[in-house]
Structures are given as structure tokens and as C-alpha cells.
Scaffold this active site. Structure first.
Site, PDB file in Angstrom:
ATOM      1  N   ARG A 156     -32.490  20.726  10.711  1.00  0.00           N
ATOM      2  CA  ARG A 156     -33.662  19.930  10.359  1.00  0.00           C
ATOM      3  C   ARG A 156     -33.292  18.615   9.668  1.00  0.00           C
ATOM      4  NH1 ARG A 156     -37.402  21.827   5.617  1.00  0.00           N
ATOM      5  NH2 ARG A 156     -36.317  23.783   6.105  1.00  0.00           N
ATOM      6  N   HIS A 160      11.807  -6.903   0.388  1.00  0.00           N
ATOM      7  CA  HIS A 160      10.484  -6.270   0.396  1.00  0.00           C
ATOM      8  C   HIS A 160      10.303  -5.302   1.563  1.00  0.00           C
ATOM      9  CE1 HIS A 160       9.770  -9.066  -2.745  1.00  0.00           C
ATOM     10  NE2 HIS A 160       8.453  -9.072  -2.677  1.00  0.00           N
ATOM     11  N   GLU A 168       1.895  -7.530 -11.555  1.00  0.00           N
ATOM     12  CA  GLU A 168       0.895  -6.937 -10.656  1.00  0.00           C
ATOM     13  C   GLU A 168       0.397  -5.655 -11.334  1.00  0.00           C
ATOM     14  OE1 GLU A 168       3.180  -6.585  -7.084  1.00  0.00           O
ATOM     15  OE2 GLU A 168       3.527  -8.743  -6.980  1.00  0.00           O
ATOM     16  N   TYR A 197       4.492 -22.547  -6.817  1.00  0.00           N
ATOM     17  CA  TYR A 197       4.794 -21.120  -6.655  1.00  0.00           C
ATOM     18  C   TYR A 197       4.901 -20.739  -5.183  1.00  0.00           C
ATOM     19  CZ  TYR A 197       4.320 -16.078  -6.457  1.00  0.00           C
ATOM     20  OH  TYR A 197       4.532 -14.751  -6.169  1.00  0.00           O
ATOM     21  N   PHE A 228      -5.089 -11.672  -2.095  1.00  0.00           N
ATOM     22  CA  PHE A 228      -4.246 -10.607  -1.546  1.00  0.00           C
ATOM     23  C   PHE A 228      -4.640  -9.219  -2.038  1.00  0.00           C
ATOM     24  CE2 PHE A 228      -2.171 -12.756  -5.152  1.00  0.00           C
ATOM     25  CZ  PHE A 228      -2.346 -11.759  -6.114  1.00  0.00           C
ATOM     26  N   ASN A 259       2.355 -11.482   2.767  1.00  0.00           N
ATOM     27  CA  ASN A 259       1.404 -11.392   1.667  1.00  0.00           C
ATOM     28  C   ASN A 259      -0.022 -11.339   2.218  1.00  0.00           C
ATOM     29  OD1 ASN A 259       0.564 -13.536  -1.154  1.00  0.00           O
ATOM     30  ND2 ASN A 259       0.632 -11.321  -1.042  1.00  0.00           N
ATOM     31  N   TYR A 314     -31.456  23.652   7.213  1.00  0.00           N
ATOM     32  CA  TYR A 314     -31.155  22.259   6.907  1.00  0.00           C
ATOM     33  C   TYR A 314     -30.142  21.640   7.862  1.00  0.00           C
ATOM     34  CZ  TYR A 314     -33.481  22.732   2.342  1.00  0.00           C
ATOM     35  OH  TYR A 314     -34.374  22.913   1.331  1.00  0.00           O
TER      36      TYR A 314
END
Length: 536
Positions: A298, A94, A429, A64, A344, A207, A295
Site C-alpha cells: 500500500r 601522490h 588539510e 601557489y 577541490f 586536484n 504497508y
């Protein structure tokens, strides 16, 4: 990671090895303070991993990302004659981001971080490609990278593809010498050649989680800086509101010993009235000293404290991520194998950056309430909105509104993006981190925190004017002097914007912390801190 200089180069080098980069280093690289080289060990590891890739090609094995398609196309086998085209097509298709380009500083960080993770020797890139990337970084030849478009699933595919596209000599690129221009022309102007992608190299370069993590590194370093300074600013406000320092007694905080809480209480004590530094304001007010304060004064150790502990936690996760192999598949040269996995996935940096935004926001939330106490005469015993001639002059009235607006924006930005997921790549994905947005909004939250605290700093210094001739402690007077070196007292209305900008710049450059640090060190000699000053 190591730092070195040469006789020929005025800019020092950081040697990257994929194991020891820090968030501080990465921010410094982004700011152009260092150039890059690889350690000999890293170079050897890169060569060994590349040899595994070359062996796979030679033996015609199907793996792959090397000779298959990507994502849903993982079962599509690509012939050896098309492997270069496969990698180029991956980057071009991409490179689909949108929005404003990253700044030069953030693009430098992105490129430096990608170089660092490739130098781990698990990605299979050639040493030649890595050296070309380093040459581009050292010349500040920076690709145009749009800030939007990553879901943080198979890493930051779109932004890293844009980063690679420019290195290929395609798209746009910027350098200090040329400005924006055609990427190939910018490279050539610096005597550089476009990279040529071999098998797996496109996938190795696009990637990973480097956009999320590099922006996260900037966010966490800025958060660390503003958190330290927030303690000093809050202590200044307590001083001018004539508050008591009883709540910072170390015994209280040992009874609930969270590290951040203890450190914040100690920092307050180090700049307020003590046996080391005295305050004329505190001395004059002692007959009327309160038992306890509201507050927002403090409880600063408890509220600021958890912000400090959050920052420390996030910094640890991001430091691991900076030095992790996050592409796929990964090469393990020692065992002569290449394995597909899921490093990834951006969930780690995405989650902690959402956490960072939530934790750091509280510094602005409590600061805005202290600004209200400074501006409200029924709470401060000072002139309304910290200006004489109220009515004719509005003073800090709208500066407080600005702080309120920023805090309100942060409340929306603190909604975690990493709780969302949308299935992509034809359900391959099918769970994503949305980490790119986690990182970008964390940076927005941190900037708003800086701006709110800049307004509180201005207001506290203005409040001190109404206590004169009495003086605050020496460290707080040092802060006052620093602010007055860039912003004069508010005797009548003028444009507030420039004052806020000047105070914000002081905080961005950590000048407030620098101003008090010698005093903090002096205090630590008599009252040792729970940790080394400035480290937590």
C-alpha cells in the site's frame, strides 16, 4: 555538450565545453559509446588561461602551485629550472593509491570527466596537454587507477595522480588492443607520446573531485533505472498477491503532493487493472477485494517516492559538479588573475552520495519484505516458497535469504562516510570529505538493490504461474514474457544462481522498463502523468 558524427568515424563524438556534460553522457562515455573533442570556445578559453600562467612565469611572480611547494610546503619557493621536476614529483609522490584497479569503463569516465573540467578554462593547462589526454581517451589508453586512497580533501589526489602517471608514460596502462602493459609502450602502440608537464599542469591534473563524481554519476544513473523498474516489479507483486489498487488513487497523492510519490502512484496505476488495461486476476478477485493491503504494498508510492525524489536531488548536485572547476588555484583569464580557494573539497558529492545510498536502499528493504509475502503461504495463499512438491523442493527459500543478506549488508553500507574527517597534510588539510568511500559504497548499495529486486521479479513471475490460466494486465504479461525469455518456470529445484544473474542483467540493461514503456505511453494518453513518463 553536443554530439556529432563524421564520415570517417563510426563512433560519434561528444563535444565537451566544461559546462553541459550530463550524468547520462558520462556513463555513455565510460561505456565507449562516444569519442571526445572540444568545442572551439573551450579551446579558446584554455589558451587564454594558459597565457596567464606563462605571464606569471615570465614576470617571476610567486604563485601557489606554479612555483611553490604544495600543501604544508606552500611557502617553499621553487626556482624556474625546477618547475618541470616539481610537477612530475607531485604526480609520482601522490600516486599512492591501493586496492583493485578501476574497471576500464570507470577509468574512461574518470578521464572524460577530468578532460571536461579542464576544458572550462580555469585550470591553466596547455591545449597541447588537453589534446593528448583526448587522444588517449579516444584510443582507450587507460591508466591503472587503484580504487582506494582518496579522502576527498584536496580533491581525489591519489587516483587522479595515477590517472596522470600513465599519461606520462609511467606505471601501467590498459587498452583493448594491448591489454595491460608498461604505460609508455601502450601509448607508443597507439602512436601516442607521453605528456610532458609544464608549470602548474601536474596540480591541474590531480586536484579535483572527479573520482567521487564519476563513480557518483554511475551510481545515480543506475539508481534512476532501478527505481523506475522497482515500481513495475512491486506492482507485479501486488497483482499476484491479489492486492487492491485503491491506494494509488491520484486524489490521495494530490493531498500529499511530493513529486516522487505522485509519479510512483501513477506508474502503479499505469500497469495495474484500469479502464485501459484489464486483469483477469483482479476481475476474479473483485468479490473478495481487500479494503487495504500491508504497508509493503500500500505504501509503495510513499517509500519508492522519496527514493525517486532523492535520486532527482542527487542528480542535480552531481550535474553541477560535473561541470565545475574543482582544482586550485583557479585561473580567471578575463581579469588576468589566479586565486587560491577550496573548490577541490569533496563535501558536495560526498554528502549527496551518502544520501543516495540511504534513499535507494529503501527500495531493497521494502522489496525483501514483499519477497517474504510471496514466499510465506500464510500471507500469499500460494504454495510455500512458490514451488510445488514442497519438502522435496525448496523453491525460493534461500533466494529470500540472499535478499535478506543483501539488505543487511546495505544497512551497514548506508552509514554515511562523510560524517567522518581526519586531519591530513600536517593539519593543512584539516577537514576532509571521505567522498571516495561515499561513492564506492553508494555503488555497492545500488547493486544490492538491483539484485534484491531481481529476486522479487523472479518470485513474482513464479507466483503468476499459480494463477494460470488467468492473465495479469497486458504490461505485466509483457514483463512476464521478458523474464520467461531468459528464465523458465520453477517446476522443481535447480541452481538458482544463474536465474538471479539473468534477471539482474535484465534490470541492469533496463529491459523491464523497455518492456512496459509502450503500455505506459498508451495509458498516459487517457491519464496524463504528473510528469513526462520516465523523466522523474
Amino acid at each position: 555538450m553536443s554530439v556529432s558524427t563524421t564520415g570517417q568515424e563510426p563512433t560519434p563524438f561528444i563535444s565537451l565545453d566544461g559546462r553541459s556534460l550530463t550524468t547520462e553522457d558520462l556513463v555513455a562515455l565510460g561505456n565507449g559509446h562516444f569519442k571526445i573533442k572540444l568545442t572551439p570556445e573551450a579551446e579558446a578559453g584554455v589558451k587564454q588561461a594558459r597565457a596567464v600562467i606563462e605571464k606569471i612565469i615570465k614576470e617571476k611572480k610567486v604563485v601557489y602551485g606554479i612555483n611553490t611547494g604544495f600543501g604544508k610546503f606552500a611557502s617553499t619557493i621553487i626556482p624556474n629550472t625546477k618547475l618541470k621536476e616539481l610537477q612530475e614529483n607531485l604526480i609520482r609522490s601522490h600516486a599512492a593509491g591501493v586496492g583493485s584497479p578501476l574497471s576500464p569503463e570507470r577509468t574512461r569516465m574518470l578521464l572524460a570527466l577530468r578532460i571536461n573540467v579542464l576544458s572550462k578554462g580555469h585550470s591553466g593547462v596547455s591545449l597541447e596537454i588537453l589534446h593528448q589526454m583526448i587522444e588517449a581517451f579516444n584510443a582507450s589508453c587507460l591508466s591503472l587507477v587503484p580504487e582506494k586512497g582518496t579522502v576527498g580533501a584536496s580533491g581525489d589526489l591519489a587516483p587522479l595522480s595515477h590517472l596522470t602517471l600513465g599519461l606520462m608514460g609511467e606505471g601501467e596502462m590498459w587498452s583493448p588492443e594491448t591489454g595491460w602493459g608498461d604505460a609508455k609502450a601502450v601509448l607508443e602502440a597507439h602512436g601516442l607520446k607521453p605528456i610532458v608537464l609544464g608549470p602548474k599542469e601536474g596540480l591541474a591534473l590531480n586536484n579535483g573531485t572527479q573520482l567521487i563524481t564519476s563513480l557518483g554519476a554511475e551510481a545515480v544513473e543506475r539508481a534512476l533505472a532501478i527505481a523506475r523498474q522497482a515500481d513495475i516489479i512491486a506492482a507485479f507483486t501486488l497483482q499476484v498477491l491479489k492486492g487492491t489498487n485503491k491506494a494509488f488513487d491520484s486524489d490521495i497523492h494530490m493531498a500529499r503532493p511530493h513529486p516522487g510519490q505522485r509519479m510512483v502512484a501513477w506508474r502503479f496505476s499505469s500497469v495495474l487493472d484500469s479502464d485501459v488495461f484489464s486483469s483477469e486476476i483482479t476481475e476474479r478477485n473483485k468479490p473478495h477485494e481487500r479494503v487495504q493491503d500491508a504497508y509493503t504494498l500500500r505504501c509503495c508510492p510513499q517509500v519508492h517516492g522519496v527514493a525517486n525524489d532523492t535520486i532527482a536531488f542527487v542528480k542535480g548536485i552531481l550535474t553541477t559538479e560535473l561541470n565545475s572547476a574543482t582544482d586550485n588555484p583557479l585561473v580567471f583569464a578575463k581579469d588576468d588573475k589566479i586565486v587560491s580557494g577550496g573548490n577541490f573539497h569533496g563535501e558536495y558529492p560526498a554528502k549527496v552520495l551518502d544520501f543516495l545510498a540511504i534513499g535507494v536502499h529503501e527500495l531493497a528493504s521494502i522489496s525483501e519484505r514483499r519477497i517474504e509475502r510471496l514466499c510465506n503461504p500464510s500471507l500469499s495463499e500460494l504454495p510455500a516458497f512458490l514451488v510445488s512438491g514442497g519438502g522435496l523442493n525448496s523453491g525460493f527459500m534461500i533466494a529470500h535469504c540472499t535478499a535478506a543478506a543483501l539488505v543487511s549488508e546495505n544497512k551497514v553500507l548506508c552509514h554515511p562516510s562523510s560524517v567522518d574527517s581526519l586531519s591530513t597534510s600536517a593539519a593543512t588539510e584539516d577537514h576532509v570529505s571521505m567522498g571516495g568511500w561515499s561513492a564506492r559504497k553508494a555503488l555497492q548499495v545500488v547493486e544490492h538493490v538491483e539484485q534484491v529486486l531481481a529476486i522479487e521479479l523472479l518470485a513474482a513471475c513464479q507466483a503468476l504461474e499459480f494463477h494460470r490460466p488467468e492473465k495479469a494486465t497486458a504490461p505485466l504479461e509483457a514483463v512476464y514474457g521478458l523474464v520467461r525469455s531468459v528464465v523458465r518456470p520453477w517446476d522443481q529445484d535447480r541452481v538458482m544462481f544463474t536465474d538471479i544473474e539473468a534477471a539482474h542483467k535484465l534490470l541492469r540493461e533496463e529491459k523491464v522498463w523497455e518492456a512496459v514503456y509502450p503500455y505506459v505511453e498508451e495509458y498516459s494518453k487517457k491519464h496524463p502523468p504528473p510528469y513526462a513518463p520516465g523523466t522523474h
